[in-house]
Design a protein around this motif. Structure first.
Motif, PDB file in Angstrom:
ATOM      1  N   UNK A  33       0.787  -1.227   0.000  1.00  0.00           N
ATOM      2  CA  UNK A  33       0.000   0.000   0.000  1.00  0.00           C
ATOM      3  C   UNK A  33       0.815   1.271   0.000  1.00  0.00           C
ATOM      4  N   UNK A  34       2.111   1.203  -0.287  1.00  0.00           N
ATOM      5  CA  UNK A  34       2.975   2.378  -0.307  1.00  0.00           C
ATOM      6  C   UNK A  34       3.493   2.609  -1.721  1.00  0.00           C
ATOM      7  N   UNK A  35       4.400   3.579  -1.855  1.00  0.00           N
ATOM      8  CA  UNK A  35       5.069   3.826  -3.130  1.00  0.00           C
ATOM      9  C   UNK A  35       6.391   3.070  -3.218  1.00  0.00           C
ATOM     10  N   UNK A  36       6.725   2.322  -2.187  1.00  0.00           N
ATOM     11  CA  UNK A  36       7.977   1.570  -2.147  1.00  0.00           C
ATOM     12  C   UNK A  36       7.735   0.155  -2.656  1.00  0.00           C
ATOM     13  N   UNK A  37       8.705  -0.364  -3.383  1.00  0.00           N
ATOM     14  CA  UNK A  37       8.636  -1.719  -3.902  1.00  0.00           C
ATOM     15  C   UNK A  37       9.618  -2.618  -3.155  1.00  0.00           C
ATOM     16  N   UNK A  38       9.378  -3.906  -3.197  1.00  0.00           N
ATOM     17  CA  UNK A  38      10.273  -4.904  -2.623  1.00  0.00           C
ATOM     18  C   UNK A  38      10.779  -5.806  -3.729  1.00  0.00           C
ATOM     19  N   UNK A  39      12.096  -5.861  -3.900  1.00  0.00           N
ATOM     20  CA  UNK A  39      12.718  -6.859  -4.764  1.00  0.00           C
ATOM     21  C   UNK A  39      13.065  -8.037  -3.869  1.00  0.00           C
ATOM     22  N   UNK A  40      12.386  -9.152  -4.071  1.00  0.00           N
ATOM     23  CA  UNK A  40      12.608 -10.353  -3.272  1.00  0.00           C
ATOM     24  C   UNK A  40      13.319 -11.384  -4.135  1.00  0.00           C
ATOM     25  N   UNK A  41      14.640 -11.497  -3.930  1.00  0.00           N
ATOM     26  CA  UNK A  41      15.433 -12.478  -4.659  1.00  0.00           C
ATOM     27  C   UNK A  41      15.181 -13.837  -4.014  1.00  0.00           C
ATOM     28  N   UNK A  42      14.463 -14.702  -4.718  1.00  0.00           N
ATOM     29  CA  UNK A  42      14.034 -15.996  -4.178  1.00  0.00           C
ATOM     30  C   UNK A  42      14.676 -17.159  -4.930  1.00  0.00           C
ATOM     31  N   UNK A  43      15.896 -16.935  -5.424  1.00  0.00           N
ATOM     32  CA  UNK A  43      16.545 -17.923  -6.266  1.00  0.00           C
ATOM     33  C   UNK A  43      16.824 -19.226  -5.518  1.00  0.00           C
ATOM     34  N   UNK A  44      16.918 -19.163  -4.168  1.00  0.00           N
ATOM     35  CA  UNK A  44      17.170 -20.373  -3.374  1.00  0.00           C
ATOM     36  C   UNK A  44      15.906 -20.905  -2.697  1.00  0.00           C
ATOM     37  N   UNK A  45      14.784 -20.285  -2.934  1.00  0.00           N
ATOM     38  CA  UNK A  45      13.537 -20.743  -2.309  1.00  0.00           C
ATOM     39  C   UNK A  45      13.209 -22.152  -2.806  1.00  0.00           C
ATOM     40  N   UNK A  46      12.930 -23.042  -1.868  1.00  0.00           N
ATOM     41  CA  UNK A  46      12.690 -24.439  -2.198  1.00  0.00           C
ATOM     42  C   UNK A  46      13.757 -25.352  -1.634  1.00  0.00           C
ATOM     43  N   UNK A  47      14.864 -24.749  -1.159  1.00  0.00           N
ATOM     44  CA  UNK A  47      15.887 -25.513  -0.449  1.00  0.00           C
ATOM     45  C   UNK A  47      15.889 -25.013   0.993  1.00  0.00           C
ATOM     46  N   UNK A  48      15.404 -25.849   1.892  1.00  0.00           N
ATOM     47  CA  UNK A  48      15.336 -25.513   3.308  1.00  0.00           C
ATOM     48  C   UNK A  48      15.807 -26.712   4.113  1.00  0.00           C
ATOM     49  N   UNK A  49      16.664 -26.487   5.089  1.00  0.00           N
ATOM     50  CA  UNK A  49      17.143 -27.605   5.898  1.00  0.00           C
ATOM     51  C   UNK A  49      16.030 -28.168   6.769  1.00  0.00           C
TER      52      UNK A  49
END
Length: 379
Positions: free
Chosen positions: A181-197
């Motif tokens: 809901x703001x003017x700020x954006x989030x760049x979420x680098x999720x290149x490793x998402x899916x590998x969790x110990x």
């Protein structure tokens, strides 16, 4: 735009294909074509073998976009833009949305692309570093205090490279809430998402939580397909999607047709390929834990997700040791100077099949280093 030297990529250019064991690469073991076709649909294989090698659609093949959207929990493939790797996706995104008047908050230490491209564009960058004394914990309040009226972008990467940090889901959702809901954006680098110990620690994709987030991922790390060079952005923000496409016409224009079909096959076989990646990382993380926790002169905060771990040497400078190790024993480790975080940390990449061999060499080399120290040219 003047870009600085890309430190870790220069290191890889020098050593990656000549060292005996790459103990620092952040991808998972490269998948063979035969192994891919053992788990991917037969009709996708036939499509690949009969493919016409013409131009592809600039946003990406519709099926690839649909599968990528599904993997991020977003309904429509129109939210996806496909690029020639996640690196191009990040580069295009930063150039498409940032200007010299903008303020950017980057969670560090981080892959140089994520912090030095905003600087090269001319934006003012505030790097807020995770701290080992806090267990690499994400402090959302610290990020909140750093925001300004002209903060255009927050840059995050979880699971985190190089530390292996992964916030709990409520903390990550609090981070995402800073931009909603703001003017700020989030760049979420999720290149490793899916590998969790711990499998239950998998985070939702930021793009599924707010239209102010742009998630970036691809096939290189989790699926073991780095050579395919396919990555993508996911965002429900239609204005950002349009700007990405307009900018992208000036870069690669479109991606490789064979690579797109291989990426489709990888996503269709994602459960099997993610099991493969997690099995490699968990076994290698166990080997690294045994070494670090039993070897004087080493310490760490154990990683939680992704392929990376970031132990530190308690009485040795990391760069000198890493240069000695690759020169003397052919084992490559990235010192923390590659993340503009100079000191005593070394990044381990836990996704490769030769990791046990590299650890065995490291275990033999460490007493030698303690006896002899670096050669005169490193001293």
């Amino acid at each position: 735009m003047q870009l600085p030297p890309f430190l870790i990529e220069r290191m890889f250019a020098k050593h990656e294909f000549t060292c005996r064991v790459n103990l620092t690469g952040s991808d998972t073991e490269g998948l063979s074509l035969n192994a891919l076709w053992e788990v991917a649909p037969e009709d996708t294989r036939r499509w690949y073998e009969s493919l016409t090698l013409g131009y592809t659609e600039s946003p990406g093949h519709p099926l690839l976009r649909e599968l990528a959207a599904q993997s991020s929990g977003v309904r429509s493939g129109s939210a996806v833009q496909v690029f020639a790797g996640a690196t191009e996706a990040v580069f295009v995104l930063l150039n498409a949305i940032l200007s010299p008047e903008d303020h950017v908050v980057v969670i560090g230490p981080t892959y140089q692309l994520l912090i030095d491209v905003p600087r090269a564009i001319g934006a003012e960058v505030a790097e807020l570093r995770l701290r080992r004394e806090d267990g690499w914990r994400l402090d959302v309040d610290e990020i909140r205090r750093a925001l300004r009226p002209n903060t255009r972008l927050i840059v995050a990467n979880f699971p985190h490279n190089p530390t292996g940090a992964l916030p709990e889901a409520p903390v990550f959702e609090e981070l995402v809430g800073l931009v909603d809901g703001t003017e700020t954006l989030l760049l979420s680098d999720e290149i490793y998402r899916g590998i969790e110990l711990e499998p239950q620690r998998r985070l939702p994709s930021a793009a599924a939580l707010t239209s102010n987030a742009i998630s970036v991922t691809g096939v290189s790390k989790v699926l073991g397909m780095a050579g395919v060079r396919i990555g993508w952005t996911v965002t429900q923000n239609e204005a950002v999607t349009a700007r990405l496409l307009d900018y992208r016409y000036w870069t690669t224009l479109a991606t490789s047709a064979p690579s797109e079909v291989l990426a489709i096959a990888g996503l269709q076989a994602a459960p099997a390929l993610m099991d493969r990646a997690n099995g490699l990382v968990r076994a290698n993380a166990g080997a690294l834990a045994s070494f670090v926790e039993s070897t004087p002169g080493w310490d760490w905060v154990p990683p939680v997700g992704g392929t990376c771990a970031y132990p530190w040497l308690t009485a040795t400078e990391a760069r000198a040791f890493s240069e000695w190790l690759v020169d003397r024993h052919g084992v490559l480790l990235a010192p923390d100077v590659m993340f503009q975080h100079a000191g005593q940390h070394l990044r381990f990449g836990m996704g490769r099949a030769l990791f046990p061999e590299g650890m065995a060499t490291l275990a033999r080399a460490w007493p030698e280093w303690q006896r002899e120290g670096p050669s005169p040219r490193h001293g």
